[in-house]
Motif scaffolding. Sequence first.
Motif, short mmCIF file in Angstrom:
data_model
loop_
_atom_site.label_atom_id
_atom_site.label_comp_id
_atom_site.label_asym_id
_atom_site.label_seq_id
_atom_site.Cartn_x
_atom_site.Cartn_y
_atom_site.Cartn_z
N SER A 32 0.81 -1.22 0.00
CA SER A 32 0.00 0.00 0.00
C SER A 32 0.84 1.27 0.00
O SER A 32 0.38 2.32 -0.43
CB SER A 32 -0.97 0.01 1.18
N ASN A 33 2.07 1.19 0.47
CA ASN A 33 2.93 2.38 0.49
C ASN A 33 4.07 2.28 -0.50
O ASN A 33 5.01 3.07 -0.43
CB ASN A 33 3.48 2.60 1.91
N GLU A 36 3.14 2.78 -7.25
CA GLU A 36 1.73 2.74 -7.67
C GLU A 36 1.38 1.46 -8.41
O GLU A 36 0.30 0.92 -8.23
CB GLU A 36 1.39 3.95 -8.54
#
Length: 95
Positions: A32-33, A36
């Motif tokens: 999630s971090n 992209e």
Amino acid sequence: MQVGRDPRPVMREAYNMFKDGGDPEKLVAAFSNGQENEFFYASLYAGLYYESQKKADEAKVHILAACQSSYGQMSDDYMASLAKVHCLCRNWSSD
């Protein structure tokens, strides 16, 4: 189906999730971090995993997240198109 070692960490984790039965939420959280494209793929494969388990509500959340990610919206990657077509076929929208 056995495959060789994929150099992309997100794809290795997605493969292991389908092979061994994993936790789609952990897959998404792990990327999630990150980049992209990694978030996009983690979300897409989490959604597809939920689809395979007949959990449409959970699948919808993750595949829509993949489509709405910046990679999903701006990429000409065929998997971004696949995610969008999947949502269209299932009549899913973010409304």
